[in-house]
Scaffold this active site. Structure first.
Site, mmCIF file in Angstrom:
data_model
loop_
_atom_site.group_PDB
_atom_site.id
_atom_site.type_symbol
_atom_site.label_atom_id
_atom_site.label_comp_id
_atom_site.label_asym_id
_atom_site.label_seq_id
_atom_site.Cartn_x
_atom_site.Cartn_y
_atom_site.Cartn_z
ATOM 1 N N CYS A 21 -53.721 46.820 24.586
ATOM 2 C CA CYS A 21 -54.976 46.190 24.166
ATOM 3 C C CYS A 21 -54.823 45.705 22.730
ATOM 4 O O CYS A 21 -53.859 46.024 22.062
ATOM 5 C CB CYS A 21 -56.111 47.205 24.244
ATOM 6 S SG CYS A 21 -56.189 48.022 25.836
ATOM 7 N N ARG A 73 -52.909 40.159 24.100
ATOM 8 C CA ARG A 73 -52.575 41.560 24.367
ATOM 9 C C ARG A 73 -53.394 42.146 25.514
ATOM 10 O O ARG A 73 -53.122 43.257 25.979
ATOM 11 C CB ARG A 73 -52.824 42.409 23.122
ATOM 12 C CG ARG A 73 -51.996 42.021 21.941
ATOM 13 C CD ARG A 73 -52.300 42.924 20.784
ATOM 14 N NE ARG A 73 -51.799 44.270 21.034
ATOM 15 C CZ ARG A 73 -50.587 44.693 20.743
ATOM 16 N NH1 ARG A 73 -49.741 43.873 20.184
ATOM 17 N NH2 ARG A 73 -50.205 45.913 21.007
ATOM 18 N N TRP A 93 -56.919 45.417 28.169
ATOM 19 C CA TRP A 93 -56.131 45.232 29.385
ATOM 20 C C TRP A 93 -56.255 46.552 30.128
ATOM 21 O O TRP A 93 -55.718 47.569 29.704
ATOM 22 C CB TRP A 93 -54.679 44.938 29.026
ATOM 23 C CG TRP A 93 -53.815 44.564 30.182
ATOM 24 C CD1 TRP A 93 -53.656 43.315 30.719
ATOM 25 C CD2 TRP A 93 -52.949 45.435 30.936
ATOM 26 N NE1 TRP A 93 -52.756 43.360 31.759
ATOM 27 C CE2 TRP A 93 -52.308 44.633 31.915
ATOM 28 C CE3 TRP A 93 -52.665 46.795 30.888
ATOM 29 C CZ2 TRP A 93 -51.399 45.163 32.827
ATOM 30 C CZ3 TRP A 93 -51.760 47.316 31.804
ATOM 31 C CH2 TRP A 93 -51.140 46.492 32.758
ATOM 32 N N GLY A 125 -53.676 52.429 24.227
ATOM 33 C CA GLY A 125 -52.760 53.487 24.635
ATOM 34 C C GLY A 125 -53.356 54.251 25.807
ATOM 35 O O GLY A 125 -54.249 53.749 26.486
ATOM 36 N N GLU A 172 -34.180 34.640 35.203
ATOM 37 C CA GLU A 172 -35.181 34.294 34.195
ATOM 38 C C GLU A 172 -36.032 33.097 34.669
ATOM 39 O O GLU A 172 -37.257 33.106 34.530
ATOM 40 C CB GLU A 172 -34.488 33.974 32.862
ATOM 41 C CG GLU A 172 -35.400 33.520 31.744
ATOM 42 C CD GLU A 172 -36.480 34.543 31.358
ATOM 43 O OE1 GLU A 172 -36.431 35.686 31.819
ATOM 44 O OE2 GLU A 172 -37.392 34.161 30.589
ATOM 45 N N LYS A 221 -40.065 33.326 35.165
ATOM 46 C CA LYS A 221 -40.989 32.405 34.471
ATOM 47 C C LYS A 221 -41.940 31.793 35.492
ATOM 48 O O LYS A 221 -43.141 31.721 35.283
ATOM 49 C CB LYS A 221 -40.237 31.258 33.777
ATOM 50 C CG LYS A 221 -39.540 31.551 32.503
ATOM 51 C CD LYS A 221 -40.426 31.676 31.293
ATOM 52 C CE LYS A 221 -40.892 33.088 31.098
ATOM 53 N NZ LYS A 221 -40.005 34.062 30.582
ATOM 54 N N GLU A 276 -44.447 34.415 37.072
ATOM 55 C CA GLU A 276 -45.479 35.009 36.216
ATOM 56 C C GLU A 276 -46.580 34.025 35.843
ATOM 57 O O GLU A 276 -47.721 34.424 35.678
ATOM 58 C CB GLU A 276 -44.897 35.730 34.993
ATOM 59 C CG GLU A 276 -44.293 34.892 33.913
ATOM 60 C CD GLU A 276 -43.775 35.739 32.738
ATOM 61 O OE1 GLU A 276 -42.782 35.337 32.129
ATOM 62 O OE2 GLU A 276 -44.352 36.782 32.415
ATOM 63 N N LYS A 284 -49.092 40.534 26.985
ATOM 64 C CA LYS A 284 -47.884 40.189 26.227
ATOM 65 C C LYS A 284 -47.059 41.426 25.889
ATOM 66 O O LYS A 284 -45.844 41.417 25.987
ATOM 67 C CB LYS A 284 -48.317 39.476 24.941
ATOM 68 C CG LYS A 284 -47.166 39.050 24.054
ATOM 69 C CD LYS A 284 -46.466 37.868 24.658
ATOM 70 C CE LYS A 284 -45.305 37.390 23.811
ATOM 71 N NZ LYS A 284 -44.376 36.587 24.624
HETATM 72 O O1 M6R Z 1 -41.606 42.605 24.137
HETATM 73 P P1 M6R Z 1 -40.493 42.862 25.109
HETATM 74 O O2 M6R Z 1 -39.378 41.892 24.949
HETATM 75 O O3 M6R Z 1 -40.013 44.278 25.066
HETATM 76 O O4 M6R Z 1 -41.141 42.617 26.529
HETATM 77 C C1 M6R Z 1 -40.416 42.837 27.703
HETATM 78 C C2 M6R Z 1 -41.093 42.204 28.887
HETATM 79 O O5 M6R Z 1 -42.360 42.758 29.079
HETATM 80 C C3 M6R Z 1 -41.223 40.689 28.713
HETATM 81 O O6 M6R Z 1 -39.989 40.086 28.511
HETATM 82 C C4 M6R Z 1 -41.903 40.059 29.960
HETATM 83 O O7 M6R Z 1 -41.047 40.176 31.051
HETATM 84 C C5 M6R Z 1 -42.266 38.609 29.673
HETATM 85 N N1 M6R Z 1 -43.654 38.400 29.945
HETATM 86 C C6 M6R Z 1 -41.545 37.618 30.472
HETATM 87 O O8 M6R Z 1 -41.921 36.315 30.163
#
Ligand code: M6R
Length: 612
Positions: free
Chosen positions: A2, A27, A76, A103, A484, A488, A491, A607
């Site tokens: 959050c 977030r 979230w 958290g 990847e 993309k 998601e 995010k």
């Molecule tokens: O902040 P981080 O790189 O640790 O995040 C890891 C994944 O949550 C992040 O890469 C996620 O898969 C992305 N939304 C992909 O676009």
């Protein structure tokens, strides 16, 4: 998962909180709320399900809430459905306390049962409400806000970034942190808390990062910080030097598109200072050649796209160092009793530096004696601070949930680490090293060329946005790149998609290919181009509609079989995915745009994933 913001000063708090929340919406965005202490020393709370705009409309941009101290939250949902009641801030039953929380309070059930037995009535289904109720319970015993916070923190278990208001102490916010990001912002006659610097950068560039166990008291006059034993702590302040505009859309319709186009510049920042006299030089890495030579095992640990970078890094590191490298999903690594000891190097990759799974894996590896080298974007984040060594990617703030520029810079940095290690170990071929360094210098420029062709991809996306399922196939580097591309797409467009190592198709998946199935065939890796071609022929023979991605030098060969061929400039093999990912990002973006999806804030995602 959050977003938290808090303000104490002389200006009206609510508009500042709403503005801060608008920058934290990435977030979490299923509900939002603010609490402001009124001049009559009453805590007013407004919260609502849905996007921040709903809340903003409800309180007329903040005009309806008078008061110069307050806290705000964008949620979230984890415990309890996303609705008005479960939204934060949570108020204690007697109305004395308001709490925002990021958290999970792991022992909330037990505390809730205890408080219910004491006659407390709960309103929400959340774990967070227990903090507000417990605060009031202890406050009624000790009549001291700070002491009551201390008692609460000793009682709760789990992860938290907390912002707390008390109606009896209307001049202060108390904040606390454990395993969830929280920073302090130092202004002139005003002070802030925030999950992320983007929320407060308009007001101050002087920040300090709270450590686990710390508690902060914020008033207009200053910020006092205490450790878990309630001893004062002197915080090191950091100056944030990036521009406010870096966290704004700057004329682009979406942050994702802006961030895709920012990649060449981000790469320049990540690469240029680390290339000196034809060599890769990490001034910011503490590891010595002797240490590199002494490692007997290397792991790369990460989640999501960062994990995909790790997969690519495995190919490159193994090739250039001739050492075996294991790549692990952080969420699996911590539970697989990994063979890690003091002779192990664990490379941790994370954009946010706050991903809980990655953080837990880091701690597991550290506890077993490993040396932790992290590749992180967010400066001062938890992962960066807990690592033995950190290399920043310098991609700048990434707001869109789907990562783009963080991925590219992580990859460039990991490639450079592989080159540096290869050299340290004397394992890399001199000619290959030289070519890679030359091509690294050219990489941002070559990426600009790829971006110039974004209209071709937009046209292709317009023809193919209606597919129910899309496959990505490739071998070796192209396989990891396909993972990847597929992530993309799913998601942000919600289209079902899978990525396969092309050689695996015939072991099962090819049965799914039928007339009109869209297959994105990745054939950028020259050494395996002929093999890639055979797989293209196989899927075409089963009726697939193929979009091929290859290098300029292989375009003509590919075009003999496939009518739609996208190309990237030729470069050193290890750098091909850095260019190849751009058309895949754009494809996902334009498909999602055609489908009317909420590109920057895809459903069910956030995010920064700070829950397990
Ligand atoms: O902040 P981080 O790189 O640790 O995040 C890891 C994944 O949550 C992040 O890469 C996620 O898969 C992305 N939304 C992909 O676009």
């Amino acid at each position: 998962m959050c977003g938290i913001v808090g303000f104490v000063g002389r200006q009206e708090a609510a508009p500042i909180l709403l503005d801060g929340l608008s920058r934290l919406e990435y977030r979490g965005y299923d509900s939002a709320g603010v609490a402001v202490v009124s001049p009559r020393r009453e805590i007013q709370i407004k919260k609502s399900k849905g996007r921040l705009q709903v809340l903003s409309d409800l309180i007329h941009g903040g005009k309806d809430m008078e008061g110069t101290i307050g806290i705000g939250h964008t949620r979230w949902a984890t415990h309890g459905a996303p609705n008005d009641v479960n939204a934060h801030p949570h108020m204690s039953e007697g109305g004395k306390f308001a709490v925002i929380h990021n958290g999970i309070i792991e022992n909330y059930v037990e505390i809730k049962e205890f408080l219910i037995k004491q006659g407390v009535h709960f309103k929400s289904e959340t774990d967070s409400e227990v903090v507000a109720q417990l605060l009031e319970f202890y406050y009624n015993e000790c009549h001291d806000f700070f002491e009551a916070v201390g008692r609460v923190l000793r009682r709760i278990e789990g992860a938290y970034a907390l912002g707390m208001l008390c109606a009896d102490c209307p001049d202060r916010i108390i904040a606390a942190r454990k395993d969830a990001p929280l920073l302090l912002g130092y202004g002139d006659g005003e002070n802030f808390i925030a999950s992320d610097v983007t929320a407060i950068i308009k007001h101050t560039r002087e920040v300090a990062y709270m450590e686990d166990g710390e508690v902060a008291i914020l008033t207009t006059d200053g910020i006092e910080v205490f450790d878990a034993l309630q001893q004062p702590v002197k915080k090191e302040r950091h100056h944030i030097d990036w521009e406010v505009s870096a966290a704004e859309k700057g004329g682009y319709p979406h942050f994702m598109l802006k961030e895709i186009f920012e990649q060449p510049e981000a790469l320049r920042r990540a690469i240029s200072p680390r290339l000196k006299g034809g060599k890769v030089v990490f001034d910011d890495m503490k590891l010595t050649v002797e240490q590199i030579k002494a490692f007997q095992r290397i792991f790369i640990v990460a989640c999501g796209s960062s994990y995909h970078v790790g997969m690519l890094g495995k190919y490159t590191l193994e090739h250039l160092t001739r050492r075996s490298v294991e790549v692990a999903l952080a969420s699996e690594f911590r539970y697989c009793d990994p063979i890690v000891d003091m002779n192990t190097l664990v490379i941790v990759i994370s954009q946010s530096g706050e991903t809980l799974d990655t953080m837990a894996a880091l701690r597991e590896a550290k506890a077993r004696g490993a040396y932790i080298l992290s590749i992180v974007n967010v400066v001062g984040s938890s992962i960066a601070r807990e690592s033995d060594d950190v290399i920043y990617t310098w991609a700048g703030p990434e707001i869109a949930v789907a990562t783009t520029k963080a991925y590219s810079t992580q990859l460039a940095v990991l490639d450079m680490v592989a080159l540096a290690f290869g050299e340290a170990l004397g394992a890399v071929d001199a000619k290959e090293y030289e070519e890679a360094v030359t091509e690294l210098e050219k990489l941002p420029g070559k990426m600009e060329t790829v971006l110039e062709h974004c209209e071709d991809i937009q046209m292709f996306a317009a023809q193919h946005f209606n597919h129910n399922s899309i496959f990505f196939i490739g071998r070796n580097l192209d396989y990891a790149l396909g993972l990847e591309g597929s992530l993309k797409l799913k998601e942000i467009s919600y289209i079902h998609s899978e990525a396969y190592a092309s050689g695996e198709l015939k072991h099962g998946t090819i049965s799914l290919i039928e007339e009109g199935t869209l297959v994105v065939a990745l054939g950028t890796y020259g050494a395996l181009f002929d093999k890639a071609m055979s797989n293209v022929v196989e899927v075409k023979a089963r009726g697939a509609d193929v979009l091929a991605l290859t290098t300029e030098s292989h375009r003509d060969e590919m075009a003999k079989t496939v009518s739609t061929v996208l190309t990237i400039p030729d470069t050193a093999p290890m750098l091909l995915p850095s260019l190849g990912v751009v058309p895949l990002q754009l494809f996902a973006y334009y498909v999602a745009l055609q489908r009317g999806c909420d590109i920057d804030k895809p459903r069910n995602l956030a995010k920064s994933v700070t829950v397990e």
